[in-house]
Write a protein that holds these residues in place. Structure first.
Motif, PDB file in Angstrom:
ATOM      1  N   ALA A  32     -41.831  -8.477  53.715  1.00  0.00           N
ATOM      2  CA  ALA A  32     -40.684  -8.373  54.623  1.00  0.00           C
ATOM      3  C   ALA A  32     -40.713  -7.047  55.371  1.00  0.00           C
ATOM      4  CB  ALA A  32     -39.381  -8.521  53.843  1.00  0.00           C
ATOM      5  N   ARG A  33     -41.054  -5.970  54.687  1.00  0.00           N
ATOM      6  CA  ARG A  33     -41.129  -4.661  55.349  1.00  0.00           C
ATOM      7  C   ARG A  33     -42.227  -4.645  56.409  1.00  0.00           C
ATOM      8  NH1 ARG A  33     -39.361  -2.633  50.242  1.00  0.00           N
ATOM      9  NH2 ARG A  33     -41.477  -2.668  49.404  1.00  0.00           N
ATOM     10  N   ALA A  34     -43.354  -5.287  56.109  1.00  0.00           N
ATOM     11  CA  ALA A  34     -44.459  -5.335  57.074  1.00  0.00           C
ATOM     12  C   ALA A  34     -44.044  -6.088  58.334  1.00  0.00           C
ATOM     13  CB  ALA A  34     -45.683  -5.998  56.439  1.00  0.00           C
ATOM     14  N   ILE A  35     -43.318  -7.173  58.174  1.00  0.00           N
ATOM     15  CA  ILE A  35     -42.857  -7.935  59.334  1.00  0.00           C
ATOM     16  C   ILE A  35     -41.818  -7.138  60.119  1.00  0.00           C
ATOM     17  CG2 ILE A  35     -41.667 -10.029  60.076  1.00  0.00           C
ATOM     18  CD1 ILE A  35     -44.541 -10.466  59.206  1.00  0.00           C
ATOM     19  N   LYS A  36     -40.931  -6.440  59.437  1.00  0.00           N
ATOM     20  CA  LYS A  36     -39.944  -5.601  60.131  1.00  0.00           C
ATOM     21  C   LYS A  36     -40.639  -4.503  60.944  1.00  0.00           C
ATOM     22  CE  LYS A  36     -36.214  -4.223  58.090  1.00  0.00           C
ATOM     23  NZ  LYS A  36     -35.295  -3.648  57.057  1.00  0.00           N
ATOM     24  N   LYS A  37     -41.696  -3.947  60.389  1.00  0.00           N
ATOM     25  CA  LYS A  37     -42.459  -2.921  61.107  1.00  0.00           C
ATOM     26  C   LYS A  37     -43.079  -3.515  62.367  1.00  0.00           C
ATOM     27  CE  LYS A  37     -46.128   0.513  60.443  1.00  0.00           C
ATOM     28  NZ  LYS A  37     -47.119   1.064  59.479  1.00  0.00           N
ATOM     29  N   LEU A  38     -43.591  -4.735  62.260  1.00  0.00           N
ATOM     30  CA  LEU A  38     -44.148  -5.410  63.431  1.00  0.00           C
ATOM     31  C   LEU A  38     -43.064  -5.690  64.468  1.00  0.00           C
ATOM     32  CD1 LEU A  38     -46.514  -6.788  64.888  1.00  0.00           C
ATOM     33  CD2 LEU A  38     -45.914  -8.883  63.662  1.00  0.00           C
ATOM     34  N   PHE A  39     -41.887  -6.104  64.015  1.00  0.00           N
ATOM     35  CA  PHE A  39     -40.773  -6.345  64.932  1.00  0.00           C
ATOM     36  C   PHE A  39     -40.470  -5.090  65.754  1.00  0.00           C
ATOM     37  CE2 PHE A  39     -38.574  -9.863  62.203  1.00  0.00           C
ATOM     38  CZ  PHE A  39     -39.532 -10.761  62.606  1.00  0.00           C
ATOM     39  N   ALA A  40     -40.494  -3.929  65.097  1.00  0.00           N
ATOM     40  CA  ALA A  40     -40.215  -2.671  65.810  1.00  0.00           C
ATOM     41  C   ALA A  40     -41.286  -2.407  66.868  1.00  0.00           C
ATOM     42  CB  ALA A  40     -40.147  -1.515  64.820  1.00  0.00           C
ATOM     43  N   LEU A 129     -40.072 -13.542  65.701  1.00  0.00           N
ATOM     44  CA  LEU A 129     -40.925 -13.118  66.793  1.00  0.00           C
ATOM     45  C   LEU A 129     -40.689 -13.917  68.069  1.00  0.00           C
ATOM     46  CD1 LEU A 129     -43.216 -10.996  67.003  1.00  0.00           C
ATOM     47  CD2 LEU A 129     -44.840 -12.848  66.584  1.00  0.00           C
ATOM     48  N   VAL A 130     -40.583 -15.228  67.936  1.00  0.00           N
ATOM     49  CA  VAL A 130     -40.420 -16.069  69.125  1.00  0.00           C
ATOM     50  C   VAL A 130     -39.154 -15.702  69.895  1.00  0.00           C
ATOM     51  CG1 VAL A 130     -39.233 -17.921  67.845  1.00  0.00           C
ATOM     52  CG2 VAL A 130     -40.420 -18.452  69.985  1.00  0.00           C
ATOM     53  N   ASP A 181     -51.394 -12.388  70.478  1.00  0.00           N
ATOM     54  CA  ASP A 181     -51.776 -11.170  69.753  1.00  0.00           C
ATOM     55  C   ASP A 181     -50.829 -10.904  68.597  1.00  0.00           C
ATOM     56  OD1 ASP A 181     -53.816 -10.829  71.558  1.00  0.00           O
ATOM     57  OD2 ASP A 181     -52.821  -9.215  72.690  1.00  0.00           O
ATOM     58  N   TYR A 182     -49.545 -11.063  68.854  1.00  0.00           N
ATOM     59  CA  TYR A 182     -48.558 -10.754  67.828  1.00  0.00           C
ATOM     60  C   TYR A 182     -48.479 -11.834  66.754  1.00  0.00           C
ATOM     61  CZ  TYR A 182     -47.114  -6.630  70.309  1.00  0.00           C
ATOM     62  OH  TYR A 182     -47.106  -5.392  70.892  1.00  0.00           O
ATOM     63  N   ILE A 183     -48.787 -13.066  67.116  1.00  0.00           N
ATOM     64  CA  ILE A 183     -48.838 -14.121  66.107  1.00  0.00           C
ATOM     65  C   ILE A 183     -49.925 -13.805  65.078  1.00  0.00           C
ATOM     66  CG2 ILE A 183     -49.495 -16.541  65.730  1.00  0.00           C
ATOM     67  CD1 ILE A 183     -47.958 -17.237  68.264  1.00  0.00           C
ATOM     68  N   LEU A 184     -51.066 -13.310  65.560  1.00  0.00           N
ATOM     69  CA  LEU A 184     -52.148 -12.931  64.649  1.00  0.00           C
ATOM     70  C   LEU A 184     -51.726 -11.764  63.760  1.00  0.00           C
ATOM     71  CD1 LEU A 184     -55.293 -13.196  66.951  1.00  0.00           C
ATOM     72  CD2 LEU A 184     -54.684 -14.684  65.036  1.00  0.00           C
ATOM     73  N   LYS A 185     -51.087 -10.766  64.348  1.00  0.00           N
ATOM     74  CA  LYS A 185     -50.619  -9.624  63.559  1.00  0.00           C
ATOM     75  C   LYS A 185     -49.576 -10.055  62.530  1.00  0.00           C
ATOM     76  CE  LYS A 185     -51.344  -5.902  66.918  1.00  0.00           C
ATOM     77  NZ  LYS A 185     -50.701  -4.774  67.654  1.00  0.00           N
TER      78      LYS A 185
END
Length: 219
Positions: A32-40, A129-130, A181-185
């Motif tokens: 969850a933290r990794a996804i939140k970091k990506l959201f930022a 993300l979407v 790109d972000y879907i892959l990340k």
């Protein structure tokens, strides 16, 4: 097989099931933290692009949220599920989604009564993300040429601005944030949880189920 042996087998099966649950849910907060970091990261890139193109959503616009066919992944919904479970709000929303058979419009969306196309997200900060990228991102076409994905509302309200933005993207003068790109990340923290695009309420269900299971074994 004797009764005792049957009981022993059932007990073993229950223990193995519990073990599988523990193994599959290891690191849920880390994911969850990794996804939140990506959201930022996404938010920063979207904001830079949005300002450069002079594009923005109309205030309280909810047209895209009213779409009953929005899809995302279980992993993308994990940060939201973590927060809602922690705040004790997940069960109410889960029941609302269940009444819809986990289909239809997102249960996190709160429409403005009497105003079609207006409303707000009940967990905007942790939207998937979407929702973050729609209308301000691009994807390559079959020839590898980047194309801007813009919503109908912006095309109707600021057509000249949209045309200029599309032209700059298509000419290569500006590179938009690319959804692919972000879907892959977004898949990197757990490819299995990101494997399938699901109706948004079903993705919410699976994320909440996983958080509840995690808390059961880590409370």
């Amino acid at each position: 097989m004797s009764v005792n042996a049957a009981d022993w087998c059932r007990n073993l099966s229950d223990r193995l099931h519990a073990l599988v649950g523990r193994v599959r849910n290891v690191g849920i907060p880390d994911k969850a933290r990794a996804i939140k970091k990506l959201f930022a990261e996404v938010d920063r890139d979207i904001e830079t692009f949005r300002r450069k193109m002079d594009l923005s959503c109309p205030q309280r616009c909810g047209h895209c949220c009213e779409n009953a066919r929005v899809e995302t992944t279980e992993l993308d919904m994990l940060p939201m599920a973590m927060r809602l479970v922690r705040l004790g709000e997940a069960e109410r929303l889960y029941e609302a989604a269940d009444r819809l058979e986990f289909e239809g419009r997102c249960v996190l969306y709160h429409p403005d009564e009497g105003h079609t196309g207006r409303g707000r997200c009940g967990c905007y900060e942790l939207r998937p993300l979407v929702c973050r990228m729609f209308a301000f991102s691009g994807n390559p076409d079959k020839h590898g040429q980047n194309r801007l994905v813009v919503c109908g509302v912006l095309r109707d309200r600021v057509p000249d601005t949209v045309r200029r933005a599309c032209a700059q993207v298509e000419s290569g003068a500006v590179r938009p944030p690319l959804m692919a790109d972000y879907i892959l990340k977004a898949a990197m923290p757990d490819p299995e949880m990101a494997r399938e695009q699901l109706p948004i309420n079903l993705a919410f269900k699976r994320a909440v189920d996983r958080v509840w299971l995690y808390r059961k074994f880590h409370s």
